[in-house]
Design a protein around this motif. Structure first.
Motif, PDB file in Angstrom:
ATOM      1  N   UNK A  89       0.827  -1.208   0.000  1.00 36.25           N
ATOM      2  CA  UNK A  89       0.000   0.000   0.000  1.00 36.25           C
ATOM      3  C   UNK A  89       0.860   1.256   0.000  1.00 36.25           C
ATOM      4  N   UNK A  90       1.984   1.193   0.718  1.00 41.93           N
ATOM      5  CA  UNK A  90       2.919   2.312   0.677  1.00 41.93           C
ATOM      6  C   UNK A  90       3.452   2.535  -0.727  1.00 41.93           C
TER       7      UNK A  90
ATOM      8  N   UNK B 120      -5.036  -2.307  -7.187  1.00 38.70           N
ATOM      9  CA  UNK B 120      -6.444  -2.446  -7.568  1.00 38.70           C
ATOM     10  C   UNK B 120      -7.343  -1.639  -6.630  1.00 38.70           C
ATOM     11  N   UNK B 121      -6.928  -1.573  -5.359  1.00 31.30           N
ATOM     12  CA  UNK B 121      -7.737  -0.896  -4.345  1.00 31.30           C
ATOM     13  C   UNK B 121      -7.601   0.625  -4.401  1.00 31.30           C
ATOM     14  N   UNK B 122      -6.345   1.125  -4.491  1.00 29.12           N
ATOM     15  CA  UNK B 122      -6.155   2.591  -4.380  1.00 29.12           C
ATOM     16  C   UNK B 122      -5.545   3.257  -5.619  1.00 29.12           C
TER      17      UNK B 122
ATOM     18  N   UNK C  16       1.720   3.965  10.168  1.00 26.96           N
ATOM     19  CA  UNK C  16       1.940   4.805   8.983  1.00 26.96           C
ATOM     20  C   UNK C  16       3.108   4.299   8.156  1.00 26.96           C
ATOM     21  N   UNK C  17       3.108   4.725   6.898  1.00 23.26           N
ATOM     22  CA  UNK C  17       4.245   4.507   6.006  1.00 23.26           C
ATOM     23  C   UNK C  17       4.621   5.872   5.427  1.00 23.26           C
TER      24      UNK C  17
ATOM     25  N   UNK D 235      -5.472   5.221   5.637  1.00 25.69           N
ATOM     26  CA  UNK D 235      -5.507   5.336   4.169  1.00 25.69           C
ATOM     27  C   UNK D 235      -5.020   4.048   3.503  1.00 25.69           C
ATOM     28  N   UNK D 236      -4.704   3.047   4.310  1.00 26.99           N
ATOM     29  CA  UNK D 236      -4.245   1.756   3.785  1.00 26.99           C
ATOM     30  C   UNK D 236      -5.221   0.684   4.262  1.00 26.99           C
TER      31      UNK D 236
END
Length: 396
Positions: A151-152, A187-189, A360-361, A387-388
């Motif tokens: 996600x990062x 695909x998600x973000x 967080x990242x 946000x992930x």
């Protein structure tokens, strides 16, 4: 006479109870101190010990009980990691354990925690399966997982325009998990970006000519932005790939974050962007300030990627023992589920469903001119945990 015996017995009982109360808190720290990830293991240990020092204000004790850390080297071998954890729980009688460096070794340790009914805090192994299909209720992970890395990395990809990505990863759990997670995260973000090619190389690969050629062939005729995403532990292939001049085809390289020695090569590629779990200059909090200052004083270098992870594991252990009022396993689990705790990265929270630490990242850009060897990255954005949307993958 009988009264004297009763008094003696009662006194002995009080002494026994007080000595039992004052028993050391025993924690096993298992790490791959021998082999190609030795630097990771040393950082984890340094961070863990500094974390205990900071959180106990230098006493190395919790509620009057001294903390005794027993360090074991699993040499990155899954069977040895399993044996060492069995010994730690049964022979050393540790209250809980922390480890280990390799995902394969960590996966071998999970059933041992369940069989012995003792908590295992996983740090720094990242395979998704650890808090996924191989998870059990005794497992808590302070380390990020492959999906959080993904996600990062996805968040560092442009949110608009066509983006084609080829991956280069190591051919084992870490690499395969990382690629699968990246595809899901995109695909998600970042639905505008697609992984169009996957290249897997041996863990100890040193020649990337054939791999690079296959990647270049897969990307070179694609429209829009073209990125090679590298998912790698150990000696980084970035310079070998860069030497083959991907820019000839308009291809960029996006390396993940890494330890400071591995990121020295990034200086040759200013403006390159990626995502990182921790970089000493990014988090702004008192705990990180102390860690950076003390680590510089003691080791003449800033704290690194896995130092922060070791510190986070120490914080989880100390916070849990304080909250549980001791080291009883069931009380620890009850305390840790949903528990928030402070780390050099800021607040982490163990998700109740799968005990993965949400955190967080950081989206980084490589600096053009750092003031010293470790002044490497600029912060583009902090990627908050919310946000992930990391999926829950275990079966409870």
């Amino acid at each position: 006479m009988r009264l004297g015996l009763k008094i003696a017995a009662a006194t002995a009982g009080i002494l026994f109870a007080s000595s039992a109360f004052a028993q050391d808190i025993k924690i096993a720290l298992i790490a791959g101190k021998t082999g190609p990830l030795e630097a990771y293991a040393k950082q984890t240990e340094a961070g863990f010990m500094m974390g205990l020092e900071y959180l106990t204000k230098g006493t190395m004790a919790i509620n009057g009980r001294k903390i005794n850390v027993i360090v074991k080297d699993d040499q990155l071998k899954a069977d040895l990691a399993k044996t060492l954890l069995e010994q730690a729980y049964n022979d050393d009688n540790v209250d809980l354990a922390v480890g280990t460096t390799s995902s394969a070794a960590a996966l071998a340790m999970l059933p041992v925690a369940e069989e012995n009914g003792k908590v295992l805090i996983v740090e720094p192994a990242v395979a998704d399966a650890i808090t996924g299909e191989k998870w059990n209720r005794f497992i808590f992970r302070t380390a990020r997982n492959s999906t959080q890395d993904a996600y990062g990395a996805a968040a560092a990809v442009p949110a608009s325009g066509e983006v084609s990505i080829a991956t280069l990863a190591q051919d084992y759990a870490f690499g395969k998990d990382g690629v699968a997670a990246l595809k899901n995260a995109l695909a998600e973000i970042r639905p505008n970006a697609k992984v169009v090619f996957e290249e897997y190389a041996p863990q100890n690969a040193t020649d990337f000519t054939a791999s690079a050629q296959r990647i270049f062939d897969a990307l070179k005729d694609k429209p829009g932005k073209k990125i090679i995403n590298i998912i790698w532990a150990g000696q980084h292939p970035l310079p070998k790939i860069a030497d083959l001049k991907p820019e000839r085809f308009g291809i960029e390289i996006a390396p993940g974050g890494n330890i400071l020695p591995a990121m020295q090569i990034y200086k040759n590629y200013p403006g390159m962007e990626g995502a990182v779990y921790y970089y000493y200059a990014f988090p702004k909090n008192a705990m990180n300030d102390w860690l950076v200052a003390e680590h510089q004083k003691r080791f003449n270098a800033p704290p690194d990627f896995f130092t922060a992870g070791g510190f986070a594991a120490a914080s989880a252990a100390v916070t849990a023992i304080q909250k549980a009022g001791g080291t009883d396993t069931e009380k620890l689990i009850a305390a840790m589920e949903g528990m928030s705790f402070e780390t050099p990265k800021g607040t982490m929270t163990f998700r109740k469903e799968d005990h993965q630490a949400l955190q967080e990242m950081y989206h980084f850009k490589v600096k053009a001119n750092g003031k010293d060897a470790n002044d490497l990255l600029d912060l583009v954005a902090t990627i908050p945990a919310d946000k992930m949307p990391i999926p829950v993958r275990n079966k409870r």
